[in-house]
Structures are given as C-alpha cells and as structure tokens.
Design an enzyme around this catalytic site. Structure first.
Site, PDB file in Angstrom:
ATOM      1  N   SER A 146      -5.216  -4.024  -1.032  1.00 46.66           N
ATOM      2  CA  SER A 146      -5.373  -4.020  -2.350  1.00 46.66           C
ATOM      3  C   SER A 146      -5.761  -5.360  -3.252  1.00 46.66           C
ATOM      4  O   SER A 146      -6.156  -6.076  -2.094  1.00 46.66           O
ATOM      5  CB  SER A 146      -4.162  -3.464  -3.214  1.00 46.66           C
ATOM      6  N   SER A 147      -5.463  -5.596  -4.217  1.00 46.98           N
ATOM      7  CA  SER A 147      -5.854  -6.808  -4.918  1.00 46.98           C
ATOM      8  C   SER A 147      -4.897  -7.038  -6.272  1.00 46.98           C
ATOM      9  O   SER A 147      -4.623  -5.854  -6.859  1.00 46.98           O
ATOM     10  CB  SER A 147      -7.194  -6.862  -5.237  1.00 46.98           C
ATOM     11  N   LYS A 165     -10.143  -1.336  -5.377  1.00 50.46           N
ATOM     12  CA  LYS A 165      -8.937  -1.793  -4.985  1.00 50.46           C
ATOM     13  C   LYS A 165      -7.862  -0.907  -5.660  1.00 50.46           C
ATOM     14  O   LYS A 165      -6.620  -0.590  -5.020  1.00 50.46           O
ATOM     15  CB  LYS A 165      -8.724  -3.305  -5.100  1.00 50.46           C
TER      16      LYS A 165
END
Length: 264
Positions: A146-147, A165
C-alpha cells in the site's frame, strides 16, 4: 540432535517477491534471503538487476532464482506461481511489490493513465493475491504493498496513485477473512517517502516548490518530515516485511502497517 529454533528466521521457507529486481522489492527479496528463505526474484524487464539480487541472496547460503513475469497479465502471474512451486517444491510467502507512480491534476488525467496505474497497482495486486492463495501452503503469508498516501498523507495531483493503493487497504481487510480457511495471513505495508530511484524521479511533487531544489536538497528536506529527521530507505520497509513473513507475526492479520518514521 534437534535444531534450535531461532525466532524470526525463515529457514526452510520459500518466498516469492514481485517486482524485486530493484528498489524496495530488491531489498525485500534480499532481507527474506538473509533470514534464510529461498527466494523467487520476479522481474518484468530488468533481468541483469534481478540476477544481481539472486547472487546476493545466494551469498547468504540459501538459494534464489529469477523469473520473468508481467503481473499485469494474469496468465503470467499464474505461471510465475506455478514455476516457483515447480522449482522449489512449495511456496510459503508471497510479497506483492510491483507498482508504478503517477501524478496529474484530476482535470488532466486520461483514461490511458488511469488504466496504466490501476492495471498494476490494483488489478495486478488483486490477482497476485488470488494466485498466492491458490498456491501457498497452509499457514502461508500474503504481503501486499500500500502507501501512506492511501489514507494518512494527502499530496496534490496524486489521486490516481493514492486511490490505487487505497483499494489495497480494503483488499487486505477482506482477503484476511477469505484466506482463513488455509490459515494464511494477509497484511500490507504502507511506506512513506523512501529513497529509491523512483523517489529521486518524483520527489519534487511531494515538496511545495520542489522544482526549485536539487534532488539532494529535496532528499534532505524530506528527512525532516519524520520526527526522527532522517530519510526512509528500502531496508526499513524490508525489515517490516521480514517480520510479517515470520512465524512470530501469526497473530497480525488483515492489517496495514504504515512505515514512514512517523511522517504522516
């Protein structure tokens, strides 16, 4: 004579890391090898870089192999997993790292750019997870990417990447339920700014007026986003992935671990 169990080691495990020829992916593959796992290093184009990662992993006394596959193509993703099992005999850990970055104002984003980003960052990761579920041993690990921009950190003109994301966060929560029948845990790491080639290519977008500064100046400025006043590096992400891949992380499931030094 029994072998002494060493916590957090991955001896006897087989791991596959997508997009691991360079950057964060290479650091993850190397860390898993350092912890004792046999590693499948996946790449889409950079075969020479992937082979260097393989050589480094082998220097730790374990084994590794590089396989080419574009995880935008589901058939190639399935074959990648098939080949991993055929080569090493089983599969215990799958880390999905492949991704692209994108910047563009909502008024300027094209359909082609939307599809380019979501085809890899979102659709690609979905089917990596699906094939991981199908191929992993019971008790395996799925670790997605993800981020911190998915939820915690808003950046102008970054909606496509952030949204691609954000979907991963939802995938992880639901996948963890779906994969329970095989005792597979599903988690994701959400890196903040991490110094890689990609970071230097796009860091001007994260800092107001960033075009006025050199790459080195932007990196120094980015270090002050964290109260620890340093930059994040690929090894920082890799160490967290190494933990999630271990037996000791069995009770961590369906979670997003933000790894940004407290920047968000």
């Amino acid at each position: 004579m029994s072998t002494t169990y060493i916590p957090y080691r991955l001896d006897g495990k087989v791991a596959l890391v997508t997009g691991s020829g360079r950057g964060i992916g290479a650091a993850i593959a190397t860390q898993l090898g350092r912890l004792g796992a046999k590693v499948v290093v996946n790449y889409a184009n950079a075969s020479e870089a992937a082979e260097k990662v393989v050589s480094e992993i082998k220097s730790f006394g374990t084994d590794a192999v590089a396989f080419k596959a574009d995880v935008r193509q589901v058939a190639q993703t399935a074959k990648l997993m098939d080949d991993a099992v055929a080569h090493f005999g089983s599969l215990d850990i799958v880390c999905s790292n492949s991704g692209v970055v994108s910047f563009g104002h909502i008024g300027e984003v094209t359909e082609e750019e939307f599809d380019r980003v979501f085809s890899l960052n979102t659709r690609g990761q979905f089917f990596v997870a699906r094939e991981a579920y199908r191929h992993l041993n019971n008790g395996g690990r799925i670790i997605l990417m993800s981020s911190n921009t998915a939820k915690d950190f808003s950046v102008p003109k970054h909606s496509l990447y952030s949204g691609s994301k954000g979907a991963i966060d939802s995938f992880v929560r639901v996948f963890s339920k779906d994969c329970g029948d095989k005792k597979i845990t599903v988690n994701a790491v959400a890196p903040g700014g991490t110094v890689t080639d990609m970071f230097h290519d796009v860091s001007q977008h994260y800092i107001p007026g960033g075009e006025k500064y050199t790459a080195e100046e932007r990196q120094e400025m980015a270090a002050h986003a964290s109260p620890l006043t340093r930059n994040g590096f690929p090894v920082d992400i890799a160490r967290v992935v190494g933990f999630l891949a271990s037996n000791e992380a069995e009770w961590v499931n369906g979670k997003i671990l933000t790894v940004d030094g407290g920047a968000a």
